[in-house]
Design a protein around this motif. Structure first.
Motif, PDB file in Angstrom:
ATOM      1  N   GLU A 157      -6.283  56.540  -3.546  1.00 34.75           N
ATOM      2  CA  GLU A 157      -5.578  56.318  -5.104  1.00 34.75           C
ATOM      3  C   GLU A 157      -4.489  57.262  -5.905  1.00 34.75           C
ATOM      4  O   GLU A 157      -3.940  56.642  -6.453  1.00 34.75           O
ATOM      5  CB  GLU A 157      -6.618  55.787  -6.109  1.00 34.75           C
ATOM      6  CG  GLU A 157      -7.615  54.522  -5.533  1.00 34.75           C
ATOM      7  CD  GLU A 157      -8.835  54.039  -6.399  1.00 34.75           C
ATOM      8  OE1 GLU A 157      -8.635  52.330  -6.416  1.00 34.75           O
ATOM      9  OE2 GLU A 157      -9.470  55.137  -7.106  1.00 34.75           O
ATOM     10  N   VAL A 158      -5.357  58.307  -5.860  1.00 33.65           N
ATOM     11  CA  VAL A 158      -5.320  59.363  -6.418  1.00 33.65           C
ATOM     12  C   VAL A 158      -3.906  59.382  -5.997  1.00 33.65           C
ATOM     13  O   VAL A 158      -2.526  59.972  -6.730  1.00 33.65           O
ATOM     14  CB  VAL A 158      -5.252  61.388  -6.760  1.00 33.65           C
ATOM     15  CG1 VAL A 158      -5.065  62.466  -6.785  1.00 33.65           C
ATOM     16  CG2 VAL A 158      -6.979  61.289  -6.966  1.00 33.65           C
ATOM     17  N   HIS A 159      -3.564  59.620  -5.021  1.00 32.57           N
ATOM     18  CA  HIS A 159      -2.166  60.171  -4.493  1.00 32.57           C
ATOM     19  C   HIS A 159      -1.478  59.299  -4.171  1.00 32.57           C
ATOM     20  O   HIS A 159      -0.060  59.107  -4.720  1.00 32.57           O
ATOM     21  CB  HIS A 159      -2.041  60.357  -2.844  1.00 32.57           C
ATOM     22  CG  HIS A 159      -2.384  61.768  -2.129  1.00 32.57           C
ATOM     23  ND1 HIS A 159      -2.795  61.977  -1.232  1.00 32.57           N
ATOM     24  CD2 HIS A 159      -2.940  62.611  -2.992  1.00 32.57           C
ATOM     25  CE1 HIS A 159      -3.538  63.083  -0.620  1.00 32.57           C
ATOM     26  NE2 HIS A 159      -3.141  63.232  -1.891  1.00 32.57           N
ATOM     27  N   LYS A 160      -1.484  57.777  -4.845  1.00 29.37           N
ATOM     28  CA  LYS A 160      -0.895  56.549  -4.886  1.00 29.37           C
ATOM     29  C   LYS A 160      -0.539  56.655  -6.537  1.00 29.37           C
ATOM     30  O   LYS A 160       1.113  56.810  -6.729  1.00 29.37           O
ATOM     31  CB  LYS A 160      -1.808  55.538  -4.575  1.00 29.37           C
ATOM     32  CG  LYS A 160      -0.850  54.050  -5.299  1.00 29.37           C
ATOM     33  CD  LYS A 160      -1.691  52.480  -4.504  1.00 29.37           C
ATOM     34  CE  LYS A 160      -0.290  51.558  -4.836  1.00 29.37           C
ATOM     35  NZ  LYS A 160      -1.184  50.433  -4.843  1.00 29.37           N
ATOM     36  N   PHE A 161      -1.490  56.567  -7.212  1.00 28.36           N
ATOM     37  CA  PHE A 161      -1.043  57.292  -8.799  1.00 28.36           C
ATOM     38  C   PHE A 161       0.575  58.139  -8.580  1.00 28.36           C
ATOM     39  O   PHE A 161       1.375  58.125  -9.602  1.00 28.36           O
ATOM     40  CB  PHE A 161      -2.070  57.351  -9.665  1.00 28.36           C
ATOM     41  CG  PHE A 161      -1.859  58.174 -10.962  1.00 28.36           C
ATOM     42  CD1 PHE A 161      -1.372  57.106 -11.791  1.00 28.36           C
ATOM     43  CD2 PHE A 161      -2.147  59.581 -10.856  1.00 28.36           C
ATOM     44  CE1 PHE A 161      -1.385  57.829 -13.215  1.00 28.36           C
ATOM     45  CE2 PHE A 161      -1.967  60.291 -12.646  1.00 28.36           C
ATOM     46  CZ  PHE A 161      -1.218  58.870 -13.368  1.00 28.36           C
ATOM     47  N   ILE A 162      -0.224  59.515  -8.030  1.00 25.65           N
ATOM     48  CA  ILE A 162       1.353  60.338  -8.616  1.00 25.65           C
ATOM     49  C   ILE A 162       2.796  60.052  -7.975  1.00 25.65           C
ATOM     50  O   ILE A 162       3.373  60.354  -7.918  1.00 25.65           O
ATOM     51  CB  ILE A 162       0.640  62.013  -7.756  1.00 25.65           C
ATOM     52  CG1 ILE A 162      -0.519  62.513  -8.376  1.00 25.65           C
ATOM     53  CG2 ILE A 162       1.597  63.107  -7.669  1.00 25.65           C
ATOM     54  CD1 ILE A 162      -1.437  63.677  -8.092  1.00 25.65           C
ATOM     55  N   LEU A 163       2.427  59.465  -6.691  1.00 21.93           N
ATOM     56  CA  LEU A 163       3.741  59.001  -5.747  1.00 21.93           C
ATOM     57  C   LEU A 163       4.233  58.136  -5.942  1.00 21.93           C
ATOM     58  O   LEU A 163       5.743  57.908  -6.369  1.00 21.93           O
ATOM     59  CB  LEU A 163       3.873  58.654  -4.608  1.00 21.93           C
ATOM     60  CG  LEU A 163       3.245  59.722  -3.395  1.00 21.93           C
ATOM     61  CD1 LEU A 163       2.821  59.195  -1.465  1.00 21.93           C
ATOM     62  CD2 LEU A 163       4.237  60.896  -2.938  1.00 21.93           C
ATOM     63  N   SER A 164       3.898  57.283  -6.952  1.00 27.73           N
ATOM     64  CA  SER A 164       4.524  56.340  -7.900  1.00 27.73           C
ATOM     65  C   SER A 164       5.629  56.344  -8.866  1.00 27.73           C
ATOM     66  O   SER A 164       6.055  55.651  -9.684  1.00 27.73           O
ATOM     67  CB  SER A 164       3.247  55.245  -7.725  1.00 27.73           C
ATOM     68  OG  SER A 164       2.244  55.208  -9.051  1.00 27.73           O
ATOM     69  N   TYR A 165       4.936  57.609  -9.298  1.00 29.11           N
ATOM     70  CA  TYR A 165       5.098  57.846 -10.659  1.00 29.11           C
ATOM     71  C   TYR A 165       5.185  59.599 -10.844  1.00 29.11           C
ATOM     72  O   TYR A 165       4.284  60.335 -11.234  1.00 29.11           O
ATOM     73  CB  TYR A 165       4.498  57.052 -12.038  1.00 29.11           C
ATOM     74  CG  TYR A 165       5.616  57.903 -13.596  1.00 29.11           C
ATOM     75  CD1 TYR A 165       6.728  57.365 -13.137  1.00 29.11           C
ATOM     76  CD2 TYR A 165       4.549  57.890 -14.329  1.00 29.11           C
ATOM     77  CE1 TYR A 165       7.610  57.985 -14.459  1.00 29.11           C
ATOM     78  CE2 TYR A 165       5.627  58.251 -15.594  1.00 29.11           C
ATOM     79  CZ  TYR A 165       6.543  57.990 -15.701  1.00 29.11           C
ATOM     80  OH  TYR A 165       7.746  58.625 -16.838  1.00 29.11           O
ATOM     81  N   PRO A 166       6.023  60.781  -9.980  1.00 29.44           N
ATOM     82  CA  PRO A 166       5.454  61.756  -9.921  1.00 29.44           C
ATOM     83  C   PRO A 166       5.650  63.006 -11.305  1.00 29.44           C
ATOM     84  O   PRO A 166       5.266  63.461 -11.476  1.00 29.44           O
ATOM     85  CB  PRO A 166       6.735  62.568  -8.800  1.00 29.44           C
ATOM     86  CG  PRO A 166       7.098  60.773  -8.256  1.00 29.44           C
ATOM     87  CD  PRO A 166       7.105  60.099  -9.040  1.00 29.44           C
ATOM     88  N   ASP A 167       6.898  61.812 -12.290  1.00 30.82           N
ATOM     89  CA  ASP A 167       7.506  62.920 -13.723  1.00 30.82           C
ATOM     90  C   ASP A 167       5.379  62.578 -14.233  1.00 30.82           C
ATOM     91  O   ASP A 167       5.202  64.096 -14.930  1.00 30.82           O
ATOM     92  CB  ASP A 167       7.476  61.802 -14.407  1.00 30.82           C
ATOM     93  CG  ASP A 167       9.311  61.964 -14.573  1.00 30.82           C
ATOM     94  OD1 ASP A 167       9.545  62.286 -13.274  1.00 30.82           O
ATOM     95  OD2 ASP A 167       9.391  61.541 -15.212  1.00 30.82           O
ATOM     96  N   VAL A 168       4.454  62.321 -13.545  1.00 34.11           N
ATOM     97  CA  VAL A 168       2.704  62.857 -14.681  1.00 34.11           C
ATOM     98  C   VAL A 168       2.839  64.271 -14.260  1.00 34.11           C
ATOM     99  O   VAL A 168       1.938  65.678 -15.179  1.00 34.11           O
ATOM    100  CB  VAL A 168       2.038  61.577 -13.858  1.00 34.11           C
ATOM    101  CG1 VAL A 168       1.362  62.289 -12.355  1.00 34.11           C
ATOM    102  CG2 VAL A 168       0.479  61.528 -14.536  1.00 34.11           C
TER     103      VAL A 168
END
Length: 399
Positions: free
Chosen positions: A310-321
């Motif tokens: 879930e963490v990886h999906k979260f970051i890859l969906s919006y790397p600006d984070v």
């Protein structure tokens, strides 16, 4: 017996910052009224020894009461003050300019006014980058013409200068600028891409040509290593997404690419898509900054029950984070959790973290008062533009 030889005490002109004396090594002791408050004296030597040819060396003694501003160009100061320049600010930025003769402040003023700049803009430019007044009219005109090969109007250039005067005046090497423009066009960058570079990262054109060639060559190698046979297309997409990449080192960019591939276990195809898309934006960041923020995001989301997937999906969906520092990220997550948002809502809508906490607070309050139910409705409007958000809020209040 020969009479002692003494130095005659002399006054030092106030404008002379240093007393320069030629003296043989171990030749004399000297003390003066501007150093220790007493007379000058010298140990006794014969006239023969004193006049004898010997090796000399130069040394200097700084006068404590020298007027450090006496060498400033008074005419220049008066001209700048008349033009409305913030002289104090300019002195702090580039003090050496004020000791120069033959500056071109009036020529610069007339040149910029002829291009459409206001007197206030001219004064602001000089206040923030006073070295601009050392450029000759011929050099300015030539450089302006080169910039016009990219920008469509004088006003666009004025806007860049107003925002960042260093962009135009930092270098007077017009041949280097011309060579960079030709090179960047030659590797497939479009006119639109060069406009973006000049607007956002103008220092690219002050780089040495070799430095830009190194980065382009590196990106070509990355493209080929990912089994992509269109390097011009690959380079164009990355630079358009991240115009700052050409002012960073190849080492930094390489390390960030390796971080993305190893951390998220990406194959060549997925890495290629990421680099040509949202992942390009983080390539110019400090490697330590990227690692530190990633670690913080992971640990924070783990503490709230998220899995690594879930963490990886979260970051890859919006790397600006990744741009969010530790405190900002944690504070926003904590606030949203306090407002009864679920962690699943947050990671499915990562763009809401772009909004400041004050914006989140005001919007949540306004929407709740308008009857909006966050538990059953979409929360993406928390990240909408102000115009779009206000239109939605108005519609809710009418309903």
């Amino acid at each position: 017996m020969q009479r002692p030889l003494f130095l005659r005490q002399t006054s030092i002109p106030k404008s002379l910052g240093y007393l320069i004396i030629m003296a043989p090594r171990s030749f004399f002791c000297m003390r003066s009224n501007f150093l220790f408050g007493s007379r000058c004296w010298m140990t006794q030597f014969s006239t023969e020894v004193f006049l004898k040819s010997t090796s000399f060396r130069l040394f200097s003694v700084k006068c404590g009461n020298a007027n450090s501003e006496s060498s400033e160009n008074e005419e220049l100061l008066n001209n700048l003050l008349t033009m409305g320049v913030d002289v104090d600010k300019a002195k702090k930025r580039q003090p050496g300019v004020f000791n120069r003769m033959g500056t071109k402040e009036q020529d610069l003023k007339m040149f910029l006014l002829s291009k459409g700049a206001s007197k206030e803009v001219v004064a602001s430019i000089i206040s923030r980058y006073p070295r601009a007044i050392t450029r000759t009219p011929e050099s300015l005109s030539e450089r302006w013409d080169l910039w016009r090969r990219i920008m469509t109007s004088d006003l666009e250039i004025i806007n860049i200068l107003e925002r960042s005067p260093e962009a135009f005046f930092r270098s007077s090497n017009n041949r280097n600028l011309e060579n960079n423009i030709k090179f960047l066009y030659s590797v497939g960058l479009t006119h639109k891409c060069l406009c973006r570079l000049l607007t956002n990262a103008p220092r690219t054109f002050s780089n040495s040509l070799d430095l830009n060639k190194q980065m382009i060559k590196f990106l070509q190698e990355v493209c080929l290593s990912l089994n992509h046979n269109k390097p011009r297309d690959f380079i164009g997409k990355i630079i358009f997404k991240n115009p700052f990449i050409l002012i960073q080192s190849t080492k930094r960019v390489k390390t960030n690419i390796e971080f993305l591939q190893s951390t998220f276990n990406l194959n060549n195809e997925k890495l290629l898509v990421l680099l040509c898309g949202p992942g390009a934006k983080i390539l110019d960041l400090s490697n330590d900054y990227v690692n530190r923020n990633y670690t913080n995001i992971k640990e924070k989301l783990f503490s709230l029950g998220c899995t690594e997937e879930e963490v990886h999906k979260f970051i890859l969906s919006y790397p600006d984070v990744i741009f969010l520092g530790e405190k900002k990220f944690n504070d926003k997550i904590d606030y949203l959790i306090e407002e009864k948002f679920s962690i699943s809502q947050i990671i499915e809508n990562p763009r809401i973290l772009d909004s400041s906490i004050s914006t989140l607070k005001s919007r949540i309050k306004e929407l709740v008062n308008a009857g909006y139910n966050f538990s059953t409705s979409n929360i993406t409007l928390l990240s909408w533009s102000q115009k779009r958000y206000k239109a939605k809020l108005k519609k809710l209040n009418i309903e």
